[in-house]
Enzyme design. Structure first.
Site, PDB file in Angstrom:
ATOM      1  N   ALA A   1       0.866  -1.174   0.000  1.00 45.53           N
ATOM      2  CA  ALA A   1       0.000   0.000   0.000  1.00 45.53           C
ATOM      3  C   ALA A   1       0.902   1.223   0.000  1.00 45.53           C
ATOM      4  O   ALA A   1       2.101   1.132   0.295  1.00 45.53           O
ATOM      5  CB  ALA A   1      -0.877  -0.017   1.246  1.00 45.53           C
TER       6      ALA A   1
ATOM      7  N   GLY B   1       0.528  -4.956   0.961  1.00 45.69           N
ATOM      8  CA  GLY B   1      -0.653  -4.954   0.087  1.00 45.69           C
ATOM      9  C   GLY B   1      -0.367  -5.611  -1.261  1.00 45.69           C
ATOM     10  O   GLY B   1      -1.284  -6.158  -1.887  1.00 45.69           O
TER      11      GLY B   1
ATOM     12  N   GLU C   1      -0.761  -9.157  -0.627  1.00 46.84           N
ATOM     13  CA  GLU C   1      -2.186  -9.423  -0.380  1.00 46.84           C
ATOM     14  C   GLU C   1      -2.959  -9.494  -1.693  1.00 46.84           C
ATOM     15  O   GLU C   1      -3.826 -10.347  -1.874  1.00 46.84           O
ATOM     16  CB  GLU C   1      -2.755  -8.339   0.558  1.00 46.84           C
ATOM     17  CG  GLU C   1      -2.185  -8.491   1.967  1.00 46.84           C
ATOM     18  CD  GLU C   1      -2.550  -7.340   2.901  1.00 46.84           C
ATOM     19  OE1 GLU C   1      -2.238  -6.185   2.572  1.00 46.84           O
ATOM     20  OE2 GLU C   1      -3.153  -7.610   3.951  1.00 46.84           O
TER      21      GLU C   1
ATOM     22  N   GLU D   1       4.581  -5.581   7.417  1.00 44.02           N
ATOM     23  CA  GLU D   1       3.787  -4.536   8.085  1.00 44.02           C
ATOM     24  C   GLU D   1       4.222  -4.282   9.521  1.00 44.02           C
ATOM     25  O   GLU D   1       4.130  -3.152  10.005  1.00 44.02           O
ATOM     26  CB  GLU D   1       2.296  -4.900   8.045  1.00 44.02           C
ATOM     27  CG  GLU D   1       1.612  -4.619   6.700  1.00 44.02           C
ATOM     28  CD  GLU D   1       1.675  -5.806   5.750  1.00 44.02           C
ATOM     29  OE1 GLU D   1       2.513  -6.717   5.977  1.00 44.02           O
ATOM     30  OE2 GLU D   1       0.893  -5.842   4.789  1.00 44.02           O
TER      31      GLU D   1
HETATM   32  C1  3H9 Z   1       0.867  -2.250   3.486  1.00 47.00           C
HETATM   33  O1  3H9 Z   1       0.969  -2.640   2.391  1.00 47.00           O
HETATM   34  C2  3H9 Z   1      -0.388  -2.277   4.310  1.00 47.00           C
HETATM   35  C3  3H9 Z   1      -1.382  -3.278   3.814  1.00 47.00           C
HETATM   36  O2  3H9 Z   1      -1.257  -4.503   4.497  1.00 47.00           O
HETATM   37  C4  3H9 Z   1      -2.770  -2.790   4.122  1.00 47.00           C
HETATM   38  C5  3H9 Z   1      -3.337  -1.815   3.165  1.00 47.00           C
HETATM   39  C6  3H9 Z   1      -4.789  -1.458   3.375  1.00 47.00           C
HETATM   40  N1  3H9 Z   1       4.634   3.470  -0.235  1.00 47.00           N
HETATM   41  O3  3H9 Z   1      13.347   2.008  -0.075  1.00 47.00           O
HETATM   42  P1  3H9 Z   1      13.698   2.732  -1.313  1.00 47.00           P
HETATM   43  C7  3H9 Z   1       9.292   4.958  -1.669  1.00 47.00           C
HETATM   44  S1  3H9 Z   1       2.136  -1.491   4.292  1.00 47.00           S
HETATM   45  C8  3H9 Z   1       5.083   4.690  -0.552  1.00 47.00           C
HETATM   46  O4  3H9 Z   1      14.709   3.810  -1.232  1.00 47.00           O
HETATM   47  P2  3H9 Z   1      14.797   0.343  -2.468  1.00 47.00           P
HETATM   48  C9  3H9 Z   1      10.385   5.354  -0.708  1.00 47.00           C
HETATM   49  O5  3H9 Z   1       9.911   6.240   0.272  1.00 47.00           O
HETATM   50  C10 3H9 Z   1       3.414  -1.431   3.116  1.00 47.00           C
HETATM   51  N2  3H9 Z   1       6.362   4.934  -0.892  1.00 47.00           N
HETATM   52  O6  3H9 Z   1      14.072   1.753  -2.515  1.00 47.00           O
HETATM   53  C11 3H9 Z   1      11.374   5.999  -1.647  1.00 47.00           C
HETATM   54  O7  3H9 Z   1      10.917   7.304  -1.936  1.00 47.00           O
HETATM   55  P3  3H9 Z   1      11.962   8.488  -2.163  1.00 47.00           P
HETATM   56  C12 3H9 Z   1       4.120  -2.718   3.017  1.00 47.00           C
HETATM   57  C13 3H9 Z   1       7.192   3.903  -0.906  1.00 47.00           C
HETATM   58  O8  3H9 Z   1      14.946  -0.075  -3.874  1.00 47.00           O
HETATM   59  C14 3H9 Z   1      11.239   5.179  -2.919  1.00 47.00           C
HETATM   60  O9  3H9 Z   1       9.966   4.535  -2.832  1.00 47.00           O
HETATM   61  N3  3H9 Z   1       5.298  -2.558   2.192  1.00 47.00           N
HETATM   62  C15 3H9 Z   1       6.783   2.614  -0.575  1.00 47.00           C
HETATM   63  O10 3H9 Z   1      16.001   0.411  -1.609  1.00 47.00           O
HETATM   64  C16 3H9 Z   1      12.296   4.111  -3.070  1.00 47.00           C
HETATM   65  O11 3H9 Z   1      12.325   3.337  -1.870  1.00 47.00           O
HETATM   66  C17 3H9 Z   1       6.468  -2.210   2.715  1.00 47.00           C
HETATM   67  O12 3H9 Z   1       6.623  -2.035   3.895  1.00 47.00           O
HETATM   68  C18 3H9 Z   1       5.437   2.407  -0.245  1.00 47.00           C
HETATM   69  N4  3H9 Z   1       4.963   1.193   0.065  1.00 47.00           N
HETATM   70  O13 3H9 Z   1      13.800  -0.632  -1.715  1.00 47.00           O
HETATM   71  C19 3H9 Z   1       7.590  -2.047   1.720  1.00 47.00           C
HETATM   72  N5  3H9 Z   1       7.852   1.776  -0.657  1.00 47.00           N
HETATM   73  O14 3H9 Z   1      12.811   8.085  -3.311  1.00 47.00           O
HETATM   74  C20 3H9 Z   1       8.303  -0.763   1.950  1.00 47.00           C
HETATM   75  C21 3H9 Z   1       8.882   2.546  -1.041  1.00 47.00           C
HETATM   76  O15 3H9 Z   1      11.121   9.674  -2.356  1.00 47.00           O
HETATM   77  N6  3H9 Z   1       9.357  -0.517   0.967  1.00 47.00           N
HETATM   78  N7  3H9 Z   1       8.496   3.826  -1.197  1.00 47.00           N
HETATM   79  O16 3H9 Z   1      12.743   8.546  -0.881  1.00 47.00           O
HETATM   80  C22 3H9 Z   1      10.524  -1.148   0.987  1.00 47.00           C
HETATM   81  O17 3H9 Z   1      10.786  -2.019   1.778  1.00 47.00           O
HETATM   82  C23 3H9 Z   1      11.541  -0.714  -0.023  1.00 47.00           C
HETATM   83  O18 3H9 Z   1      11.171   0.556  -0.489  1.00 47.00           O
HETATM   84  C24 3H9 Z   1      11.658  -1.655  -1.250  1.00 47.00           C
HETATM   85  C25 3H9 Z   1      12.604  -0.978  -2.313  1.00 47.00           C
HETATM   86  C26 3H9 Z   1      12.283  -2.967  -0.817  1.00 47.00           C
HETATM   87  C27 3H9 Z   1      10.339  -1.886  -1.904  1.00 47.00           C
END
Ligand code: 3H9
Length: 707
Positions: free
Chosen positions: A63, A107, A110, A130
């Site tokens: 999400a 998400g 999911e 999460e």
């Molecule tokens: C969820 O899904 C809740 C659901 O269960 C329920 C829903 C109803 N959203 O980390 P990076 C941005 S909770 C918005 O440097 P990497 C990040 O801020 C979510 N933005 O890259 C950054 O922005 P900026 C569950 C996001 O290649 C840019 O993307 N998911 C999100 O080193 C690059 O990120 C997670 O917890 C997001 N979801 O790593 C995953 N994700 O360039 C969270 C990233 O402006 N994300 N951004 O600073 C990660 O773990 C890492 O970003 C990922 C890529 C491994 C994906």
């Protein structure tokens, strides 16, 4: 079709591609665009099956956390709603295949689980992280995950937040096939294979849910695991409750329960704090005045001076990232000791199955241990990791200056000393920067990148890039005694010791700190780091002491009596052979004697006083640091503390903690401490006073001026 989603028809297969860079988060408009695309494909007679895939480097990483944050701040806004999309996908009468590369997280996972089939390339990562954000999988994840992987595995995935690679995901039953070659081609081929098979819905897979005895065991084990690896955190326990609902309620009712729990979590202070840390960690690489694509020096070979604990750890971090290392020390003995420690660390990792033997061999071969500077003339980066003494460091930089090539970046790993004074030993202070690693440097994520007054933009950009290459969180800070982290720690440590001199015991202070959520008590940390180390730091900076200002006394006495911490099996605590600490009557006696000498009649000290004095001192110092421009943002300080000093992420870091307590209250207590203990120790920081008087927060200051 929406720009967020592209659709094409490939020989009877509708390919629906999510296009929401950088990570294809299910941000505003994406769920609806996907839903419309699925509905259209279902209606289209030319379509036999659907493939949903991510455009760019990844499937869907979750999400949109910005939306979650908005909902955390304002629960009435409801937050992202992907439930209609999940129902549309699962109810599609044509098979829906999820094609996964990069990451399928939160998400994203999911959504993938609502599909009828999942295929993934071998290096794809799947998971439910999460818990890291203080929330639970709130889009039916706690209901579908146990149906696919079993209750015990679902509990483990949600509690740990661990990501699994495609092969393991296949073994768990989370995906149907690991594919090779081009993902889209393979996914379309798979879709054609199963196009005529009846669709099976994950929500109907109730087979493995009803083993009451096994479930109870899994829940108990999960709660125990949560207490161990995520102490004080509520989200993992809530996730288990939601999974428990999956085992006891029909799917729709389970989803309803999950939604209630998810809402509760999202509104919690823990979620707000952890989401703050998520964005703060990513924010630190946005360095004011430094363009994102600023030129950098290429770094391939690193020369490291000093094979001790720090040098050895830095060497491991470098070779782990594929850089080759020249590791120099002054005696064969020191070099042998350093290499033996590195070997021991890798061996442990091999024994635990984390590193294959061949990888260890390759990494060891990339470390060239040596007594001379041979080869340093070709190094792209030299990191000095010697003894914490200005004299030693100045002498080393005089040597390095003669050997290093003109475009070699020269870094010092000093934890306190003046970078400018060190840089002045060279004719190229623009090439000099501080890289303050934290011990053990191969494990700890933090690097303070210390900008000297002459450090060039290119050198700074290179340091930021090096931290990224090493998979560290590099926070740029200014040059002042102790930089940011240690300067605040000195205030924290000072108060902890004063409390002991006034009536507390080290174990009481440490217990209050770990109950607060710190990974370790400050006295246990001191014993681990070495009492001799801090003693030497103090000797180096004695000239900075203000006459007449109270200083802690017991630490010096421990040093003088040879109690240097864990390395001597005695420090603030005594240690057994397995380094298990226990309170020592010797220390109690020493502390009581010192109190008498200092004229304190020992008093009962409350845990509340311990927390206020230790952490308000830290917050006050942090506010001074911000005012002096040594840290760009309060959020940067929070990252330094959560990644380098064991401050709990669920409290968001010290500055976020100050905001959460309320700056008026913090300020009022600090004013009271000033009256009690004097302005030299407790004068409130002007910034704190301003924010408190305006009813503001550090976070609001960051938002107003994000730099
Ligand atoms: C969820 O899904 C809740 C659901 O269960 C329920 C829903 C109803 N959203 O980390 P990076 C941005 S909770 C918005 O440097 P990497 C990040 O801020 C979510 N933005 O890259 C950054 O922005 P900026 C569950 C996001 O290649 C840019 O993307 N998911 C999100 O080193 C690059 O990120 C997670 O917890 C997001 N979801 O790593 C995953 N994700 O360039 C969270 C990233 O402006 N994300 N951004 O600073 C990660 O773990 C890492 O970003 C990922 C890529 C491994 C994906």
């Amino acid at each position: 079709m929406s720009e967020l989603v592209a659709v094409s028809l490939e020989d009877g297969i509708a390919v629906i591609t999510v296009q929401n860079p950088p990570v294809n988060a299910l941000g505003p408009g994406v769920p609806k665009a996907l839903l419309d695309a699925v509905a259209a494909a279902e209606r289209d007679a030319a379509v036999q099956a659907l493939v949903i895939i991510g455009g760019g480097k990844t499937f869907i990483a979750g999400a949109d956390i910005n939306e979650l944050l908005a909902a955390a701040k304002n629960p009435e806004s409801g937050g992202p709603d992907i439930h209609p999309l999940l129902a549309r996908v699962e109810d599609c009468f044509k098979p829906v295949v999820m094609a996964i590369h990069g990451t399928a997280l939160g998400g994203g996972l999911e959504l993938a689980m609502a599909g009828h089939y999942r295929v993934a390339v071998a290096d794809a990562l799947l998971g439910a992280p999460e818990s890291n954000l203080g929330i639970i999988p709130g889009a039916e994840g706690t209901q579908r995950l146990p149906r696919l992987v079993g209750v015990a595995n679902a509990v483990d995935l949600c509690v740990s937040g661990h990501l699994v690679k495609a092969g393991e995901a296949k073994d768990l039953g989370l995906i149907d096939r690991v594919v090779e070659g081009d993902l889209l081609t393979a996914a379309c081929a798979f879709a054609r294979e199963i196009a005529d098979a009846p669709v099976s819905k994950t929500r109907h897979r109730n087979g493995g849910l009803n083993n009451v005895e096994a479930n109870e065991t899994a829940f108990a084990a999960g709660r125990e695991q949560a207490r161990k690896i995520r102490p004080h955190q509520t989200a993992p326990l809530h996730a288990i409750d939601a999974i428990e609902a999956a085992t006891k309620l029909p799917f729709e009712e389970g989803c309803k329960r999950e939604r209630e729990i998810a809402k509760l979590c999202l509104a919690s202070p823990q979620a707000q704090a952890m989401i703050h840390v998520f964005f703060a960690e990513r924010g630190v690489s946005k360095v004011p005045g430094l363009a994102k694509d600023a030129p950098t020096y290429p770094i391939r070979t690193v020369g490291i001076i000093g094979a001790g604990t720090m040098g050895g750890g830095i060497a491991m971090a470098c070779v782990n990232a594929g850089l080759s290392v020249l590791l120099k020390d002054t005696s064969q003995e020191a070099l042998d000791r350093g290499i033996a420690t590195i070997t021991k660390n890798y061996n442990r990792s091999v024994q635990r199955g984390r590193t294959p033997q061949a990888v260890m061999d390759q990494r060891m071969a990339m470390i060239h241990a040596q007594l001379s500077y041979d080869g340093f003339e070709d190094a792209d980066l030299i990191i000095e990791a010697a003894f914490e003494s200005m004299e030693v460091k100045k002498a080393l930089f005089t040597d390095i200056e003669k050997i290093a090539k003109p475009d070699c970046v020269l870094a010092t790993n000093t934890s306190t000393l003046d970078i400018d004074a060190i840089a002045a030993m060279t004719s190229r202070p623009g090439m000099v920067v501080g890289l303050h690693f934290f011990s053990p440097a191969n494990v700890m994520r933090l690097v303070e990148i210390v900008r000297g007054k002459e450090t060039s933009q290119k050198t700074l950009a290179t340091a930021v890039a090096v931290a990224k290459t090493l998979k560290k969180i590099g926070v740029v800070v200014g040059n002042a005694y102790g930089f940011v982290g240690n300067r605040m720690m000195f205030a924290y440590m000072r108060e902890a010791q004063f409390l002991v001199e006034e009536g507390a015991l080290p174990e009481q202070v440490d217990k209050a700190l770990t109950d607060f959520g710190m990974a370790m008590g400050i006295f246990a940390v001191d014993d681990l780091g070495g009492i001799d180390l801090l003693y030497r730091v103090r000797q180096e900076t004695k000239h900075l002491d203000k006459p007449g200002v109270r200083k802690p006394v017991v630490h010096d006495r421990l040093y003088e009596s040879g109690r240097w911490g864990q390395k001597r099996n005695a420090g603030w605590y005594k240690y057994d052979d397995k380094l298990k600490p226990s309170p020592d009557p010797f220390v109690r006696e020493l502390v009581e004697k010192t109190s008498t000498e200092l004229g304190f009649s020992r008093r009962a000290i409350s845990n509340e006083e311990i927390i206020e004095r230790c952490f308000y001192a830290m917050v006050n110092e942090g506010a001074k640091i911000l005012d002096e421009g040594l840290a760009y943002r309060a959020a940067d300080i929070d990252v330094i503390y959560t990644t380098g000093y064991g401050f709990p992420t669920w409290r968001g870091g010290p500055m976020w903690f100050g905001d959460a307590v309320g700056l008026q209250k913090v300020y009022a207590r600090i004013c009271a401490f000033e009256k009690q203990f004097g302005p030299d120790l407790w004068a409130p920081a002007p910034l704190l006073k301003r924010l408190a008087e305006n009813g503001s927060t550090f976070a609001a200051r960051d938002e107003k001026d994000p730099k």
